[in-house]
Design an enzyme around this catalytic site. Sequence first.
Site, PDB file in Angstrom:
ATOM      1  CB  CYS A   3      -0.978  -0.051   1.168  1.00 51.54           C
ATOM      2  SG  CYS A   3      -2.421   1.012   0.950  1.00 51.54           S
ATOM      3  CG  HIS A   4      -0.298   5.014   1.444  1.00 49.44           C
ATOM      4  ND1 HIS A   4      -1.522   4.405   1.318  1.00 49.44           N
ATOM      5  CD2 HIS A   4      -0.423   6.245   0.909  1.00 49.44           C
ATOM      6  CE1 HIS A   4      -2.364   5.239   0.736  1.00 49.44           C
ATOM      7  NE2 HIS A   4      -1.723   6.365   0.469  1.00 49.44           N
ATOM      8  N   GLY A   5       3.335   1.819   1.947  1.00 53.70           N
ATOM      9  CA  GLY A   5       4.678   1.506   2.434  1.00 53.70           C
ATOM     10  C   GLY A   5       5.772   1.937   1.479  1.00 53.70           C
TER      11      GLY A   5
ATOM     12  CG  LEU B 101       4.571   7.163   0.659  1.00 51.41           C
ATOM     13  CD1 LEU B 101       3.595   7.786   1.650  1.00 51.41           C
ATOM     14  CD2 LEU B 101       4.857   8.096  -0.501  1.00 51.41           C
TER      15      LEU B 101
END
Length: 174
Positions: free
Chosen positions: A107-109, A111
């Site tokens: 997912c947003h990992g 970043l």
Amino acid sequence: MRLEGKQVAILVGPGYEDLEFWVPLMRLQEEGAAVTVVGIHAGESYASKSGGLKATAEVGADEVAGHQFDGVVVPGGWAPDKLRRYEGVRALVQGIYEQGKIVASICHGGLVLISAGILQGHRATGSLGIKDDVVNAGATWVDEPAFRDGDIVWGRVVADIPAFCRELVNALAE
């Protein structure tokens, strides 16, 4: 127990995604891995983005180094945007990657992987919310539930956790 003897770090921070943290953690433990919860500071407890569950960091990112682990998992939620601001977190992820060990992101990992400077030339996925960031970091966006590209394991979103965990366990078992 395919991961007996493996040491894996899993990152946690404020606003982490419950399922993307707890399911991989438990799946790794089920396979025999020793999982260390790494946060900004040892002993800090963090609320998930839903506010339902709390997770406590066993160690701070500044207290550990890449050579101590066979891999690292970076769950999504809002936590990656906070975690990537800390040098210790970036150094841990970069150190594990540079040693040819497994870095996993869902997912947003991604970043955190962007801020660690390790995406150039890789295929990547995650939440659509980070697509432009991933591409700007030099990766090629792929819209698939989960896959492995070199030493990086990718998962797209919560619904893809089963596929992400399969890829993660297989990569660590090699």
